[in-house]
Design an enzyme around this catalytic site. Structure first.
Site, PDB file in Angstrom:
ATOM      1  CD  GLN A 123      -2.612  -1.313   2.559  1.00 30.58           C
ATOM      2  OE1 GLN A 123      -3.738  -0.854   2.694  1.00 30.58           O
ATOM      3  NE2 GLN A 123      -1.970  -1.932   3.550  1.00 30.58           N
ATOM      4  CB  VAL A 125       3.433   5.724  -3.038  1.00 33.09           C
ATOM      5  CG1 VAL A 125       1.946   5.394  -3.074  1.00 33.09           C
ATOM      6  CG2 VAL A 125       3.716   6.856  -2.048  1.00 33.09           C
ATOM      7  CG  HIS A 141      -2.680   2.666  -2.237  1.00 39.08           C
ATOM      8  ND1 HIS A 141      -2.627   2.652  -0.859  1.00 39.08           N
ATOM      9  CD2 HIS A 141      -3.786   1.960  -2.564  1.00 39.08           C
ATOM     10  CE1 HIS A 141      -3.654   1.969  -0.384  1.00 39.08           C
ATOM     11  NE2 HIS A 141      -4.364   1.536  -1.405  1.00 39.08           N
ATOM     12  CB  CYS A 207       0.576  18.823 -18.810  1.00 40.23           C
ATOM     13  SG  CYS A 207       1.166  17.717 -20.106  1.00 40.23           S
ATOM     14  CB  CYS A 210      -1.893  18.969 -23.273  1.00 40.56           C
ATOM     15  SG  CYS A 210      -2.311  18.306 -21.633  1.00 40.56           S
ATOM     16  NE  ARG A 274       6.604  -1.688  17.885  1.00 39.61           N
ATOM     17  CZ  ARG A 274       7.036  -2.503  18.832  1.00 39.61           C
ATOM     18  NH1 ARG A 274       6.173  -2.980  19.716  1.00 39.61           N
ATOM     19  NH2 ARG A 274       8.308  -2.838  18.889  1.00 39.61           N
ATOM     20  N   GLY A 275      -0.240  -2.761  17.570  1.00 38.39           N
ATOM     21  CA  GLY A 275      -1.592  -2.290  17.760  1.00 38.39           C
ATOM     22  C   GLY A 275      -2.601  -3.092  16.956  1.00 38.39           C
TER      23      GLY A 275
END
Length: 302
Positions: A123, A125, A141, A207, A210, A274-275
């Site tokens: 998950q 990046v 993701h 961009c 464009c 953890r948790g």
């Protein structure tokens, strides 16, 4: 060409949802996890908690401050939100781009080389799994090092955009950092973001092909993961005998669905975090401990 449709998951009548007979331990130790995974192939599902030892804080650990991530709708619909995001991201990117894999990333890469781990669904990046040497990685993701134009669809590197943003905003990064290498009074988040207050004068870049809106090639809150990527992840889960979850609270369905899928299929599920996590009721073994040290211990046992 459209990807082949994934076969429907077994119905309740076709396969019981309970874990197999050897899956009776819930909260356990790394030894329990190792005994369960021994002799099995594994798909790993990772979250922000695996990267904390690399210096990237997570979102939902007990010590994490509250955050309100920008949504996709805010980003595309409001110039001020978009300017604020790019100002924060431009600083945060400098930090994430200098991070390195930790022992947790490296042991998963080593286990893949040994044929134990089939691949990693992450998950995150930050690309630290790839940097560690993992070959089969699904960046669920997206990835922080690429930027896409929402109008023409062209993709450019984040490094190239950094050069353009530096030219448009000379001295901006230095103005919010003590120097060019250390994050000072800002907070870096897992999506290469950073929390800073002085953004009203920042000039984002359009961009260069464009003039369209540029967006990090990252799945935002309120945005869907591309379906083909989800199907690829399901197939990776199906290719292994067990699912190893590391460093994620599974708060959002994006990751939790793979735990549910594995549990429905009768695969053992090991969660290291953890948790509490949202997937704890589905876990065969839950190890409440640090991710890096637990994965290293597992690597030595498997």
């Amino acid at each position: 060409m459209q990807p082949a449709a994934r076969p429907l998951a077994p119905t309740y009548q076709e396969r019981r949802w309970e874990h197999p007979p050897d899956a009776v331990i819930h909260h356990g130790t790394v030894d329990d996890a190792a005994r369960l995974l021994e002799g099995r192939t594994v798909t790993a599902l990772t979250g922000a908690g695996i990267s904390t030892d690399s210096g990237i804080p997570d979102y939902r650990s007990p010590d994490s401050p509250p955050r309100n991530p920008m949504t996709y709708q805010q980003f595309v619909g409001d110039d001020a939100f978009r300017r604020h995001y790019w100002a924060r991201n431009h600083v945060g990117w400098q930090h994430v781009n200098r991070t390195h894999p930790n022992a947790g990333h490296r042991v998963l890469a080593e286990l893949e080389q040994r044929g134990v781990v089939r691949g990693v669904i992450t998950q995150n990046v930050d690309l630290l799994h790839e940097d560690a040497g993992s070959r089969t990685v699904i960046d669920l993701h997206g990835r922080y090092d690429r930027v896409i134009c929402l109008q023409c669809g062209r993709t450019i590197s984040r490094a190239h955009l950094a050069e353009r943003l530096d030219a448009l905003n000379p001295g901006f990064v230095e103005s919010v950092l003590d120097d060019g290498t250390t994050v000072a009074d800002i907070e870096v988040a897992p999506d290469a973001d950073a929390v800073i207050a002085r953004t009203s004068h920042f000039r984002p870049a359009d961009c260069e092909f464009c003039g369209g809106v540029l967006k990090p090639e990252i799945v935002y809150f309120g945005e869907n993961v591309p379906r083909a990527r989800v199907e690829q992840a399901y197939a990776l889960v199906d290719s292994a005998d067990a699912l190893l979850v590391a460093g994620t609270s599974l708060t959002v369905m994006s990751g939790l669905r793979f735990v549910r899928h594995a549990a429905k299929a009768g695969q053992p599920v090991v969660i290291v975090n953890r948790g509490e996590t949202r997937g704890d009721p589905l876990a065969t073994v839950k190890v409440d401990a640090g991710v890096s040290e637990t994965l290293v211990a597992l690597g030595e046992m498997l």
